[in-house]
Design a protein around this motif. Structure first.
Motif, PDB file in Angstrom:
ATOM      1  N   PRO A  76      42.485  33.328  43.806  1.00  0.00           N
ATOM      2  CA  PRO A  76      41.241  33.680  44.493  1.00  0.00           C
ATOM      3  C   PRO A  76      40.258  34.304  43.514  1.00  0.00           C
ATOM      4  O   PRO A  76      40.649  34.948  42.541  1.00  0.00           O
ATOM      5  N   GLY A  78      36.173  36.176  43.354  1.00  0.00           N
ATOM      6  CA  GLY A  78      34.908  36.584  43.965  1.00  0.00           C
ATOM      7  C   GLY A  78      33.780  36.177  43.039  1.00  0.00           C
ATOM      8  O   GLY A  78      33.344  35.031  43.024  1.00  0.00           O
ATOM      9  N   GLY A  80      34.073  37.100  39.622  1.00  0.00           N
ATOM     10  CA  GLY A  80      34.628  37.087  38.266  1.00  0.00           C
ATOM     11  C   GLY A  80      34.167  38.252  37.397  1.00  0.00           C
ATOM     12  O   GLY A  80      34.132  38.137  36.177  1.00  0.00           O
ATOM     13  N   SER A  81      33.845  39.396  38.019  1.00  0.00           N
ATOM     14  CA  SER A  81      33.433  40.553  37.214  1.00  0.00           C
ATOM     15  C   SER A  81      34.617  41.451  36.876  1.00  0.00           C
ATOM     16  O   SER A  81      34.443  42.468  36.198  1.00  0.00           O
ATOM     17  N   GLY A  82      35.796  41.105  37.346  1.00  0.00           N
ATOM     18  CA  GLY A  82      36.971  41.927  37.074  1.00  0.00           C
ATOM     19  C   GLY A  82      37.209  42.058  35.575  1.00  0.00           C
ATOM     20  O   GLY A  82      36.888  41.158  34.801  1.00  0.00           O
ATOM     21  N   SER A 142      28.800  47.092  38.459  1.00  0.00           N
ATOM     22  CA  SER A 142      28.768  45.636  38.564  1.00  0.00           C
ATOM     23  C   SER A 142      28.226  45.164  39.911  1.00  0.00           C
ATOM     24  O   SER A 142      28.497  44.035  40.323  1.00  0.00           O
ATOM     25  N   THR A 147      31.798  41.076  44.374  1.00  0.00           N
ATOM     26  CA  THR A 147      31.774  40.740  45.799  1.00  0.00           C
ATOM     27  C   THR A 147      32.635  41.701  46.625  1.00  0.00           C
ATOM     28  O   THR A 147      33.513  42.394  46.081  1.00  0.00           O
ATOM     29  N   SER A 156      38.159  48.832  44.240  1.00  0.00           N
ATOM     30  CA  SER A 156      36.948  49.278  43.544  1.00  0.00           C
ATOM     31  C   SER A 156      36.477  50.674  43.975  1.00  0.00           C
ATOM     32  O   SER A 156      36.740  51.121  45.088  1.00  0.00           O
ATOM     33  N   ALA A 157      35.758  51.332  43.085  1.00  0.00           N
ATOM     34  CA  ALA A 157      35.078  52.593  43.408  1.00  0.00           C
ATOM     35  C   ALA A 157      33.665  52.528  42.848  1.00  0.00           C
ATOM     36  O   ALA A 157      33.461  52.091  41.717  1.00  0.00           O
ATOM     37  N   VAL A 212      41.261  37.661  51.228  1.00  0.00           N
ATOM     38  CA  VAL A 212      40.347  38.375  52.120  1.00  0.00           C
ATOM     39  C   VAL A 212      39.151  37.460  52.377  1.00  0.00           C
ATOM     40  O   VAL A 212      38.531  36.967  51.422  1.00  0.00           O
TER      41      VAL A 212
HETATM   42  C1  LIG Z   1      30.103  45.838  33.201  1.00  0.00           C
HETATM   43  C2  LIG Z   1      31.069  46.045  34.321  1.00  0.00           C
HETATM   44  C3  LIG Z   1      31.009  47.206  35.064  1.00  0.00           C
HETATM   45  C4  LIG Z   1      31.914  47.426  36.114  1.00  0.00           C
HETATM   46  N1  LIG Z   1      31.794  48.564  36.859  1.00  0.00           N
HETATM   47  C5  LIG Z   1      32.644  48.785  37.892  1.00  0.00           C
HETATM   48  C6  LIG Z   1      32.515  49.951  38.703  1.00  0.00           C
HETATM   49  O1  LIG Z   1      31.623  50.777  38.525  1.00  0.00           O
HETATM   50  N2  LIG Z   1      33.411  50.124  39.698  1.00  0.00           N
HETATM   51  C7  LIG Z   1      34.398  49.210  39.958  1.00  0.00           C
HETATM   52  O2  LIG Z   1      35.169  49.400  40.880  1.00  0.00           O
HETATM   53  N3  LIG Z   1      34.541  48.114  39.192  1.00  0.00           N
HETATM   54  C8  LIG Z   1      33.689  47.873  38.192  1.00  0.00           C
HETATM   55  N4  LIG Z   1      33.822  46.731  37.425  1.00  0.00           N
HETATM   56  C9  LIG Z   1      34.943  45.819  37.674  1.00  0.00           C
HETATM   57  C10 LIG Z   1      34.688  44.733  38.733  1.00  0.00           C
HETATM   58  O3  LIG Z   1      33.313  44.572  39.001  1.00  0.00           O
HETATM   59  C11 LIG Z   1      35.432  45.075  40.000  1.00  0.00           C
HETATM   60  O4  LIG Z   1      36.824  44.982  39.755  1.00  0.00           O
HETATM   61  C12 LIG Z   1      35.101  44.207  41.211  1.00  0.00           C
HETATM   62  O5  LIG Z   1      35.742  44.748  42.335  1.00  0.00           O
HETATM   63  C13 LIG Z   1      35.495  42.755  41.043  1.00  0.00           C
HETATM   64  O6  LIG Z   1      34.841  41.990  42.041  1.00  0.00           O
HETATM   65  P1  LIG Z   1      34.658  40.430  41.860  1.00  0.00           P
HETATM   66  O7  LIG Z   1      34.090  39.902  43.123  1.00  0.00           O
HETATM   67  O8  LIG Z   1      33.896  40.121  40.631  1.00  0.00           O
HETATM   68  O9  LIG Z   1      36.171  39.980  41.743  1.00  0.00           O
HETATM   69  P2  LIG Z   1      36.899  38.998  40.712  1.00  0.00           P
HETATM   70  O10 LIG Z   1      36.763  39.486  39.319  1.00  0.00           O
HETATM   71  O11 LIG Z   1      36.480  37.614  41.003  1.00  0.00           O
HETATM   72  O12 LIG Z   1      38.406  39.212  41.187  1.00  0.00           O
HETATM   73  C14 LIG Z   1      39.048  40.447  41.041  1.00  0.00           C
HETATM   74  C15 LIG Z   1      40.450  40.354  41.625  1.00  0.00           C
HETATM   75  O13 LIG Z   1      40.386  40.225  43.026  1.00  0.00           O
HETATM   76  C16 LIG Z   1      40.924  38.982  43.465  1.00  0.00           C
HETATM   77  N5  LIG Z   1      40.025  38.524  44.518  1.00  0.00           N
HETATM   78  C17 LIG Z   1      38.688  38.329  44.429  1.00  0.00           C
HETATM   79  N6  LIG Z   1      38.188  37.987  45.628  1.00  0.00           N
HETATM   80  C18 LIG Z   1      39.226  37.964  46.497  1.00  0.00           C
HETATM   81  C19 LIG Z   1      39.353  37.694  47.880  1.00  0.00           C
HETATM   82  N7  LIG Z   1      38.307  37.383  48.626  1.00  0.00           N
HETATM   83  N8  LIG Z   1      40.576  37.788  48.434  1.00  0.00           N
HETATM   84  C20 LIG Z   1      41.666  38.112  47.703  1.00  0.00           C
HETATM   85  N9  LIG Z   1      41.603  38.371  46.387  1.00  0.00           N
HETATM   86  C21 LIG Z   1      40.395  38.308  45.786  1.00  0.00           C
HETATM   87  C22 LIG Z   1      40.985  38.113  42.236  1.00  0.00           C
HETATM   88  O14 LIG Z   1      42.036  37.162  42.305  1.00  0.00           O
HETATM   89  C23 LIG Z   1      41.237  39.141  41.150  1.00  0.00           C
HETATM   90  O15 LIG Z   1      42.601  39.479  41.126  1.00  0.00           O
HETATM   91  C24 LIG Z   1      32.912  46.470  36.397  1.00  0.00           C
HETATM   92  C25 LIG Z   1      32.956  45.273  35.654  1.00  0.00           C
HETATM   93  C26 LIG Z   1      32.043  45.063  34.635  1.00  0.00           C
HETATM   94  C27 LIG Z   1      32.103  43.775  33.864  1.00  0.00           C
END
Ligand SMILES: Cc1cc2nc3c(=O)[nH]c(=O)nc-3n(C[C@H](O)[C@H](O)[C@H](O)COP(=O)(O)OP(=O)(O)OC[C@H]3O[C@@H](n4cnc5c(N)ncnc54)[C@H](O)[C@@H]3O)c2cc1C
Length: 470
Positions: A76, A78, A80-82, A142, A147, A156-157, A212
């Motif tokens: 899965p 969202g 891709g900011s992980g 991010s 997402t 996340s926090a 989710v």
């Molecule tokens: C510059 C930078 C700053 C950041 N700052 C913060 C911050 O302040 N606070 C913070 O918490 N994080 C921060 N992050 C990290 C990141 O943004 C978080 O981890 C965010 O929650 C990831 O969301 P995403 O939608 O990009 O998930 P993704 O990177 O796409 O996925 C993250 C994980 O969740 C899983 N996933 C995604 N969507 C679903 C779904 N719908 N159902 C089940 N599993 C799913 C994926 O398989 C993966 O394991 C930052 C990242 C960067 C690059």
């Protein structure tokens, strides 16, 4: 001969399945520093079969039914900011891209509850809430590149967690699709004593227990007026006392941040900062109690020997709070701003207040054993403790040599964190980066429970293999 991917395409609306190598490549990794390093080196990511972009809960369910029948792994994704490799492609898997499920479904202005699809990005959700005078108050750096589903799955926090809580405090209800396609709906509740909290199983599950698809989240009125107070404590650790007092004595700042000297130089150097740590408090100054609470925090700060700094420090931080997103892209992307061989990454740990004085130098020394520069700030506070967020710069001879040292640095820093009584991750989840350390974190008993839950919910191990349990 039509293969299983053609069969899946036949079960979903036109365009939902893509095997275009460019589409797959664009979703083959997240923003984990090592994945970005490998990408700039030109190393091919593990070969995924296809990208599936569902638009409804039923399409996700159909995809997971197909995955169960064909025993195909599902990653899965969202936005891709992980930063831990959680959304990295696995060989032979499909990439389930939730980004087209991005609708805000309902805003309940009586309960201040917003229903939203999992692929909605934070900035889009804030726009929708803003029209009703509301905010989620969940502001990860991010925000615009992450997402709702990713926030839940990666625990996340946001930067205003002192005021609004982190994602686990905001989730009222949730819909998830399990391996095999079963849909589970957990109705929104302010609280419930009806058995263990099933919502919690998905928070931090990194897509390994279910996908989710929708969430109901708790919103708040937008702050009336932001105001800032800034201080220079005598030392970083001296600043803990004021941050702790604010967390424990029932005042309600929206933001609390404490920077050590190297991080303060980086963050506030352009303001002419003259050295020393920086402690920031952000407030909703329109609240009737704000003046009294700000005075109280000021008196606690002064009792601890801090100096006042200009409130402009806070406004500056707020204005630039998300600049790191772009800087990180420039350093770790094609531009390689600091040159080849350089990796910039972050590590966010947390511990009880009593353990923080040992945790801070413990992790810092471990990072400094290999890193060229390390800065730290205390980024989220709780009654019982706080998180420390380290930014480090590691330099090797070239991008290939960087990998081994980078992984060793992480192993050593995680070990130092555990030795000081901390948790190795406060809000970036586990992913490929930290999966091998999860047993050290949870103990054999904890891992065994997690494995049994995983086996029960996903007996064929198809959901995001290797991302939480190595
Ligand atoms: C510059 C930078 C700053 C950041 N700052 C913060 C911050 O302040 N606070 C913070 O918490 N994080 C921060 N992050 C990290 C990141 O943004 C978080 O981890 C965010 O929650 C990831 O969301 P995403 O939608 O990009 O998930 P993704 O990177 O796409 O996925 C993250 C994980 O969740 C899983 N996933 C995604 N969507 C679903 C779904 N719908 N159902 C089940 N599993 C799913 C994926 O398989 C993966 O394991 C930052 C990242 C960067 C690059």
């Amino acid at each position: 001969v039509p293969g299983p991917i053609d069969a899946l395409a036949g079960r979903l609306p036109d365009g939902a399945v893509s095997t275009d190598p460019a589409v797959i490549a664009a979703r083959a990794h997240d923003r984990w520093a090592l994945a970005l390093l490998r990408a700039v080196r030109g190393d091919p990511p593990p070969a995924a079969l296809a990208v599936v972009t569902p638009r409804s809960v039923e399409e996700v369910a159909e995809t997971l039914r197909w995955a169960g029948e064909t025993r195909t792994a599902v990653v899965p994704r969202g936005a891709g900011s992980g930063v831990s490799g959680g959304a990295q492609a696995s060989a032979g898997a499909i990439l389930l891209d939730l980004s087209a499920m991005d609708r805000v479904l309902e805003i309940d202005e009586t309960s201040l509850a917003v229903s939203v699809q999992a692929g909605a990005r934070g900035n889009r959700l804030e726009e929708a809430l803003g029209t009703a005078g509301l905010t989620l108050g969940h502001y990860p750096q991010s925000l615009a590149i992450s997402t709702v589903g990713g926030w839940i799955a990666a625990f996340s926090a946001g930067q205003s967690s002192a005021g609004y809580g982190a994602i686990e405090d905001l989730v009222l209800g949730m819909t998830a699709v399990l391996a095999g396609g079963e849909v589970i709906r957990l109705a929104p509740r302010p609280r419930s004593a009806a058995g263990p909290d099933l919502r919690r199983w998905f928070i931090g599950s990194e897509g390994t227990l279910g996908v989710v698809v929708e969430a109901v989240l708790s919103a708040s009125p937008l702050p009336g007026r932001w105001a800032w107070d800034a201080y220079r404590p005598a030392g970083f650790e001296e600043g803990f006392a004021t941050a702790r007092a604010a967390a424990q004595r029932r005042v309600h700042p929206l933001v609390v941040r404490l920077y050590d000297e190297p991080d303060a130089a980086l963050s506030f150097g352009s303001l002419g900062h003259r050295g020393g740590p920086v402690l920031l408090f952000g407030w909703d100054a329109a609240q009737p109690w704000a003046v009294a609470q700000r005075d109280a925090v000021r008196s606690w700060a002064r009792a601890g020997g801090t100096e006042d700094l200009d409130a402009a420090y806070g406004a500056h931080w707020w204005e630039h709070r998300n600049d790191a997103v772009r800087t990180y892209e420039r350093v770790m992307g094609e531009e390689r701003l600091f040159g080849p061989g350089v990796v910039v990454d972050t590590m966010e740990v947390a511990a009880l207040w009593r353990d923080l004085p040992a945790l801070y130098p413990g992790v810092r020394q471990a990072l400094l054993a290999r890193a060229e520069a390390v800065g730290c700030h205390l980024s989220h506070t709780y009654r019982a403790g706080a998180s420390l967020y380290y930014t480090f710069l590691y330099r090797a001879a070239d991008d290939r040599a960087a990998e081994e040292g980078y992984l060793a640095l992480w192993r050593e820093a995680v070990a130092a964190c555990h030795a000081a009584g901390g948790t190795m991750t406060h809000h970036h989840g586990v992913g490929l980066l930290k999966a091998s350390s999860l047993e050290a974190e949870l103990g054999a008993g904890g891992i065994s429970v997690l494995r049994r839950v995983k086996d029960a919910l996903d007996p064929d191990g198809l959901l995001n293999p290797g991302k939480l349990l190595s």
